[in-house]
Design a protein around this motif. Structure first.
Motif, PDB file in Angstrom:
ATOM      1  N   ILE A 157       0.829  -1.212   0.000  1.00 45.41           N
ATOM      2  CA  ILE A 157       0.000   0.000   0.000  1.00 45.41           C
ATOM      3  C   ILE A 157       0.866   1.267   0.000  1.00 45.41           C
ATOM      4  CG2 ILE A 157      -0.270   0.084   2.536  1.00 45.41           C
ATOM      5  CD1 ILE A 157      -3.166   1.107   2.004  1.00 45.41           C
ATOM      6  N   GLY A 158       2.106   1.123   0.499  1.00 45.40           N
ATOM      7  CA  GLY A 158       3.003   2.268   0.637  1.00 45.40           C
ATOM      8  C   GLY A 158       3.404   2.937  -0.668  1.00 45.40           C
ATOM      9  N   ASN A 159       3.173   2.246  -1.790  1.00 43.18           N
ATOM     10  CA  ASN A 159       3.453   2.868  -3.087  1.00 43.18           C
ATOM     11  C   ASN A 159       2.406   3.916  -3.458  1.00 43.18           C
ATOM     12  OD1 ASN A 159       4.984   0.109  -4.973  1.00 43.18           O
ATOM     13  ND2 ASN A 159       5.890   1.670  -3.667  1.00 43.18           N
ATOM     14  N   LEU A 160       1.267   3.873  -2.766  1.00 40.82           N
ATOM     15  CA  LEU A 160       0.189   4.821  -3.088  1.00 40.82           C
ATOM     16  C   LEU A 160       0.284   6.056  -2.196  1.00 40.82           C
ATOM     17  CD1 LEU A 160      -2.788   2.258  -3.220  1.00 40.82           C
ATOM     18  CD2 LEU A 160      -1.418   3.068  -5.139  1.00 40.82           C
ATOM     19  N   LYS A 161       0.061   7.231  -2.773  1.00 45.65           N
ATOM     20  CA  LYS A 161      -0.040   8.446  -1.961  1.00 45.65           C
ATOM     21  C   LYS A 161      -1.267   8.298  -1.072  1.00 45.65           C
ATOM     22  CE  LYS A 161       2.510  11.675  -4.706  1.00 45.65           C
ATOM     23  NZ  LYS A 161       2.331  12.212  -6.063  1.00 45.65           N
ATOM     24  N   ASP A 162      -1.310   8.998   0.070  1.00 43.73           N
ATOM     25  CA  ASP A 162      -2.384   8.777   1.038  1.00 43.73           C
ATOM     26  C   ASP A 162      -3.785   8.931   0.415  1.00 43.73           C
ATOM     27  OD1 ASP A 162      -0.399   8.268   2.832  1.00 43.73           O
ATOM     28  OD2 ASP A 162      -0.684  10.086   4.028  1.00 43.73           O
ATOM     29  N   GLY A 163      -3.956   9.896  -0.474  1.00 35.82           N
ATOM     30  CA  GLY A 163      -5.249  10.110  -1.132  1.00 35.82           C
ATOM     31  C   GLY A 163      -5.656   8.899  -1.959  1.00 35.82           C
ATOM     32  N   LYS A 164      -4.702   8.350  -2.697  1.00 38.01           N
ATOM     33  CA  LYS A 164      -4.939   7.146  -3.525  1.00 38.01           C
ATOM     34  C   LYS A 164      -5.182   5.929  -2.644  1.00 38.01           C
ATOM     35  CE  LYS A 164      -4.812   7.615  -8.018  1.00 38.01           C
ATOM     36  NZ  LYS A 164      -5.919   7.152  -8.835  1.00 38.01           N
ATOM     37  N   ALA A 165      -4.436   5.859  -1.543  1.00 44.08           N
ATOM     38  CA  ALA A 165      -4.588   4.733  -0.616  1.00 44.08           C
ATOM     39  C   ALA A 165      -6.006   4.737  -0.029  1.00 44.08           C
ATOM     40  CB  ALA A 165      -3.541   4.800   0.493  1.00 44.08           C
ATOM     41  N   LYS A 166      -6.500   5.933   0.318  1.00 41.46           N
ATOM     42  CA  LYS A 166      -7.874   6.065   0.827  1.00 41.46           C
ATOM     43  C   LYS A 166      -8.876   5.584  -0.198  1.00 41.46           C
ATOM     44  CE  LYS A 166      -7.384  10.030   3.778  1.00 41.46           C
ATOM     45  NZ  LYS A 166      -7.686  11.414   4.078  1.00 41.46           N
ATOM     46  N   GLU A 167      -8.662   6.038  -1.454  1.00 37.64           N
ATOM     47  CA  GLU A 167      -9.549   5.657  -2.546  1.00 37.64           C
ATOM     48  C   GLU A 167      -9.510   4.133  -2.729  1.00 37.64           C
ATOM     49  OE1 GLU A 167      -8.551   7.907  -6.122  1.00 37.64           O
ATOM     50  OE2 GLU A 167      -9.386   6.261  -7.317  1.00 37.64           O
ATOM     51  N   PHE A 168      -8.307   3.574  -2.633  1.00 36.02           N
ATOM     52  CA  PHE A 168      -8.166   2.139  -2.804  1.00 36.02           C
ATOM     53  C   PHE A 168      -8.897   1.376  -1.702  1.00 36.02           C
ATOM     54  CE2 PHE A 168      -6.068  -1.914  -2.129  1.00 36.02           C
ATOM     55  CZ  PHE A 168      -6.268  -2.474  -3.380  1.00 36.02           C
ATOM     56  N   ILE A 169      -8.689   1.796  -0.452  1.00 36.90           N
ATOM     57  CA  ILE A 169      -9.330   1.118   0.678  1.00 36.90           C
ATOM     58  C   ILE A 169     -10.856   1.234   0.569  1.00 36.90           C
ATOM     59  CG2 ILE A 169      -9.653   1.205   3.209  1.00 36.90           C
ATOM     60  CD1 ILE A 169      -7.016  -0.125   2.486  1.00 36.90           C
ATOM     61  N   HIS A 170     -11.318   2.395   0.121  1.00 35.68           N
ATOM     62  CA  HIS A 170     -12.753   2.588  -0.085  1.00 35.68           C
ATOM     63  C   HIS A 170     -13.277   1.626  -1.154  1.00 35.68           C
ATOM     64  CE1 HIS A 170     -16.607   4.504  -0.425  1.00 35.68           C
ATOM     65  NE2 HIS A 170     -16.394   4.792  -1.698  1.00 35.68           N
ATOM     66  N   LYS A 171     -12.576   1.520  -2.272  1.00 38.96           N
ATOM     67  CA  LYS A 171     -12.986   0.596  -3.352  1.00 38.96           C
ATOM     68  C   LYS A 171     -12.925  -0.852  -2.884  1.00 38.96           C
ATOM     69  CE  LYS A 171     -12.710   2.875  -7.674  1.00 38.96           C
ATOM     70  NZ  LYS A 171     -11.756   3.375  -8.661  1.00 38.96           N
ATOM     71  N   LEU A 172     -11.884  -1.157  -2.108  1.00 40.94           N
ATOM     72  CA  LEU A 172     -11.748  -2.511  -1.576  1.00 40.94           C
ATOM     73  C   LEU A 172     -12.949  -2.816  -0.687  1.00 40.94           C
ATOM     74  CD1 LEU A 172     -10.184  -5.130  -0.953  1.00 40.94           C
ATOM     75  CD2 LEU A 172      -8.810  -3.866   0.707  1.00 40.94           C
TER      76      LEU A 172
END
Ligand code: AVJ
Length: 317
Positions: A157-172
């Motif tokens: 997950i660390g490859n994603l900027k925090d905004g993208k990580a949030k978006e990813f976790i939301h999609k997940l």
């Protein structure tokens, strides 16, 4: 794949601050170099998470609260070589759990290697591989019927900027049903004296891994990067908690990319940003997960407190 690669390279190298997406590290050569990285003494992340998976396997499994009578899907995003996961697979099977292991990776080559080792070492495991980008794969797994346990390990997950990580976790979270679980591996913020060598090893393997991105552009997009004119430059400051990697042009130079029919100019000391590897603490993980219906229900750390596996549960509210 090749068309998006071409497009992304064009976008990144045309930007005022040049960058290349880190997901393109992983071609056949990059996969092999990453396996070497995981095995080198400076790269503490793999050992630390392996410590959790090997020495706290039963805690990990009980934190998942899985019903033994029901079949579930164990889906690993960014599976890599699967060494940590094998500990979990073995113990789950020994305890009589019923599941299908579904490793997902952007690299078909990495999946083929993993399939070979699992078939050889754990032939009784039922397994289906899936190739793709994490974000796209979420759209498919949404429709899987069985309960799910998602593994997102290695601080990928660390490859994603925090905004993208949030978006990813939301999609997940949208791809999961209530009670489904996630094991989220996160490298913890710690001093530079420990983090930086992991991205700047003495044998220069990370350097080769970084430079391979330019070699891949040469190979696949008919470019003429002179690899001797770029150097590997890692950075980390503990306050920000983000390890960053750059390729620095050691002189003013032009590079032609045949597939794009374009020439790119690099000035002396101009940098290409190739990777972010974010480090975490509870506050950051809480912040990244709070927009979603994934709640932190447990956390396991290694004996050195370098790394954490957070257990998340999909809730109704
Ligand atoms: C696979 C993304 C977790 O960021 O530590 C290792 C990749 N890059 N060395 C990381 C990587 C340079 C790795 N992840």
């Amino acid at each position: 794949m090749n068309a998006t690669f071409k497009n992304d390279v064009d976008l990144g190298l045309s930007a005022p601050t040049k960058y290349l997406p880190s997901k393109y590290f992983y071609d056949k050569k990059g996969d092999a170099l990453f396996v070497e990285i995981m095995n080198m003494p400076e790269y503490y992340l793999t050992d630390a998470e392996h410590d959790i998976f090997k020495n706290q396997t039963l805690n990990l499994i009980s934190a998942l609260k899985i019903n033994k009578t029901i079949n579930f899907d164990l889906i690993e995003l960014g599976a890599g070589d699967g060494i940590k996961t094998k500990e979990l697979l073995k113990t789950l099977k020994q305890l009589g759990f019923k599941f299908t292991f579904i490793p997902v990776d952007i690299s078909q080559n990495a999946l083929n290697n993993l399939e070979k080792t699992i078939k050889k070492e754990l032939p009784y495991i039922s397994m289906n591989t899936k190739q793709g980008d994490y974000f796209n794969v979420l759209e498919d797994i949404k429709w899987f019927q069985k309960p799910k346990v998602i593994l997102f390990l290695g601080s990928n997950i660390g490859n994603l900027k925090d905004g993208k990580a949030k978006e990813f976790i939301h999609k997940l979270s949208l791809a999961l049903n209530v009670n489904d679980k996630v094991i989220l591996g996160a490298d913890l913020i710690k001093p530079k004296s420990i983090v930086l060598p992991a991205y700047n090893d003495s044998k220069g393997i990370t350097k080769r891994f970084n430079i391979n991105l330019l070699e891949r552009i040469n190979r696949e997009l008919n470019a003429n990067f002179d690899l001797n004119n770029f150097k590997h430059q890692p950075e980390y400051n503990e306050k920000e908690g983000i390890a960053k990697s750059f390729l620095v042009s050691t002189k003013k130079q032009n590079v032609e990319i045949g597939a794009l029919n374009k020439t790119f100019t690099f000035y002396k000391n101009e940098r290409i940003h190739t990777e972010n590897s974010r480090k975490y603490n509870d506050t950051i993980i809480e912040d990244i997960t709070k927009v979603s219906k994934l709640k932190i229900i447990d956390k396991l750390t290694d004996s050195k407190n370098y790394f954490a596996d957070y257990i998340l549960e999909k809730t109704a509210e």
